[in-house]
Design an enzyme around this catalytic site. Structure first.
Site, mmCIF file in Angstrom:
data_model
loop_
_atom_site.group_PDB
_atom_site.id
_atom_site.type_symbol
_atom_site.label_atom_id
_atom_site.label_comp_id
_atom_site.label_asym_id
_atom_site.label_seq_id
_atom_site.Cartn_x
_atom_site.Cartn_y
_atom_site.Cartn_z
ATOM 1 N N TYR A 1 15.358 24.890 14.848
ATOM 2 C CA TYR A 1 16.318 26.003 14.881
ATOM 3 C C TYR A 1 17.217 25.864 13.652
ATOM 4 O O TYR A 1 18.439 25.897 13.737
ATOM 5 C CB TYR A 1 17.147 26.006 16.162
ATOM 6 C CG TYR A 1 16.343 25.922 17.441
ATOM 7 C CD1 TYR A 1 15.809 27.070 18.032
ATOM 8 C CD2 TYR A 1 16.101 24.693 18.057
ATOM 9 C CE1 TYR A 1 15.070 26.992 19.202
ATOM 10 C CE2 TYR A 1 15.359 24.612 19.233
ATOM 11 C CZ TYR A 1 14.853 25.759 19.798
ATOM 12 O OH TYR A 1 14.120 25.663 20.955
ATOM 13 N N GLU B 1 12.534 27.571 11.773
ATOM 14 C CA GLU B 1 13.427 28.649 12.208
ATOM 15 C C GLU B 1 12.596 29.886 12.535
ATOM 16 O O GLU B 1 11.693 30.244 11.779
ATOM 17 C CB GLU B 1 14.440 28.956 11.099
ATOM 18 C CG GLU B 1 15.258 30.214 11.282
ATOM 19 C CD GLU B 1 16.055 30.233 12.567
ATOM 20 O OE1 GLU B 1 15.972 31.245 13.298
ATOM 21 O OE2 GLU B 1 16.750 29.239 12.852
ATOM 22 N N ASP C 1 19.422 22.521 16.970
ATOM 23 C CA ASP C 1 20.612 23.306 17.291
ATOM 24 C C ASP C 1 20.150 24.620 17.912
ATOM 25 O O ASP C 1 20.190 25.674 17.272
ATOM 26 C CB ASP C 1 21.427 23.558 16.013
ATOM 27 C CG ASP C 1 22.737 24.275 16.288
ATOM 28 O OD1 ASP C 1 23.074 24.464 17.472
ATOM 29 O OD2 ASP C 1 23.414 24.652 15.312
ATOM 30 N N CYS D 1 25.604 24.589 22.101
ATOM 31 C CA CYS D 1 26.746 25.485 22.332
ATOM 32 C C CYS D 1 26.857 25.889 23.791
ATOM 33 O O CYS D 1 27.673 26.752 24.130
ATOM 34 C CB CYS D 1 26.619 26.735 21.452
ATOM 35 S SG CYS D 1 25.136 27.710 21.767
#
Length: 440
Positions: free
Chosen positions: A301, A325, A368, A395
């Site tokens: 990512y 990605e 991430d 997150c």
């Protein structure tokens, strides 16, 4: 005990019924738990230990058999010790939804977020790290938690008024001074502007290098109809139409500086919102990844290449780094941002599919993922593929907890776990977990 208030469908109907409630512990979605006649009520706009008058946001007659209700505090009958004057009045009753903890003292916000994260880890069964040591830390030089948002999406109503949507609502509400946004964005005074017909939203960006950029988003917005307010000054402006991004000024790209390296990012692409987040997380990854010199690393990512740059410096010219990605534009920009690092290669692919197709292992990985997390399959693949160390940037604590529990069962342990308050006055938390193989 915490509850997950985000797992149930929302209701657009306002119940309107008033209840007197005593508030208990925090819920995972930023609300707090109360009980009424044995039913759980998730309450916004309050703090633990308070007694409030709250308005139900759903019709109790229509949801008489529901396991829980949602409500919003209207009046505080007995304040709790964590309550403070709100930093953003427009985030209060019937207000904007982007600052649900604006009425809570900042140290208490971090304590409450720590409690929520610890409970999520316990419920997931995470066992290789002392959970009580997980404490949400402030970002550097962030004493008040204000002016931190460098990326803001504003909503636009049918009359062209610019604001933000309310909590669990499609209604566009005024933003006022918008104290969480960076000064460059506040200076644009977007809340005073009437957007052209057809505008659906406005993205405002305050990059670390160069002026603020503003991107107007509309389905068939004609760029010729956009009259740029004088308050926008030298801001770059682009219009997204059904034909794509149409620059009026600038090129739809912004520049972000990290140390000596400049990163080019699409104005509507992903970059950490907090003004210090990219720097902080890059430093934490640099100190924890420990990719061996001459070894191999994956940045999953990978976005526009921030962590791949860190890994490349560690493995050196004789090593190899692959940035993976799924977004084609971000991958293209990563290649341009890191073109001076020949040890880095770029792959545009679904991360899980790409890892599944690999033959052979890799020394270290940094990942991430989005809020949905890496997922069970990817964590199991990494457990068998990575030889030394994984650094997981997250997150969303709930999906991180799930993923950590999965890899623990595959013979890995948590060597370190830190959490950071990179979204002050909201319930969101950024965290970094360092994973190592258990010694045989």
């Amino acid at each position: 005990m915490t509850f997950d208030a985000d797992t149930a469908p929302s209701s657009s109907a306002l119940g309107g019924r008033l209840l007197t409630l005593t508030i208990g512990p925090p819920a995972a979605g930023g609300t707090f738990v109360a009980r009424h006649e044995g039913r759980v009520v998730f309450v916004r706009g309050t703090t633990p230990g308070e007694t409030v008058t709250a308005r139900l946001l759903e019709d109790p007659d229509e949801r008489v058999n529901a396991r829980f209700w949602r409500a919003e505090a209207l009046d505080v009958l007995e304040a709790g010790p964590d309550r403070a004057p709100s930093v953003w009045d427009e985030a209060g009753i019937d207000g904007v939804g982007g600052a649900e903890w604006a009425h809570i003292a900042l140290p208490a916000q971090r304590r409450i977020a720590s409690e929520v994260m610890q409970e999520l880890l316990r419920r997931a069964g995470v066992s290789s790290f002392p959970i009580e040591q997980v404490q949400v830390e402030p970002a550097p030089h962030d004493a008040e938690g204000l002016a931190w948002r460098t990326r803001v999406r504003y909503a636009v109503d049918a009359d062209g008024r610019v604001g933000m949507r309310g909590w669990r609502s499609h209604e566009v509400r005024p933003v006022g001074e918008d104290p969480l946004s960076a000064q460059l964005i506040r200076d644009l005074r977007l809340g005073e502007w009437t957007a052209p017909e057809g505008t659906e939203a406005i993205d405002a960006v305050a990059p670390s290098a160069g002026p603020a950029s503003v991107v107007l988003i509309g389905r068939e917005l004609d760029p010729a109809t956009v009259v740029i307010p004088e308050t926008w000054g030298d801001a770059d402006v682009a219009v997204r139409t059904g034909r794509g991004l149409v620059p009026l000024r600038g090129d739809g790209l912004v520049h972000e500086r990290l140390g000596e390296r400049m990163f080019v990012v699409s104005a509507t692409g992903f970059w950490q919102s907090h003004r210090r987040a990219a720097e902080l997380l890059s430093d934490v990854v640099e100190s924890t990844l420990r990719a061996p010199h001459g070894g191999s690393a994956w940045d999953l990512y990978g976005g526009v290449g921030v962590f791949a740059a860190v890994a490349a410096e560690q493995v050196g010219a004789d090593g190899s780094v692959v940035s993976v990605e799924g977004n084609r534009r971000a991958s293209q920009l990563a290649g341009e941002n890191l073109e001076d690092l020949p040890q880095v290669s770029i792959a545009t692919a679904d991360v899980t599919d790409w890892v599944r197709a690999r033959r052979g292992g890799v020394d270290t990985v940094v990942l991430d993922p989005p809020r949905s997390g890496a997922g069970i399959e990817l964590m199991e693949l990494l457990a068998t593929t990575v030889r030394q160390r994984i650094v997981y940037v997250s997150c969303e604590p709930s999906t991180l907890a799930r993923d950590l529990a999965v890899i623990e069962k595959k013979g890995w342990q948590i060597a370190d776990l830190r959490a950071f308050d990179l979204f002050p006055h909201t319930h969101h938390v950024e965290s970094v977990a360092v994973l190592e193989r258990v010694s045989a």
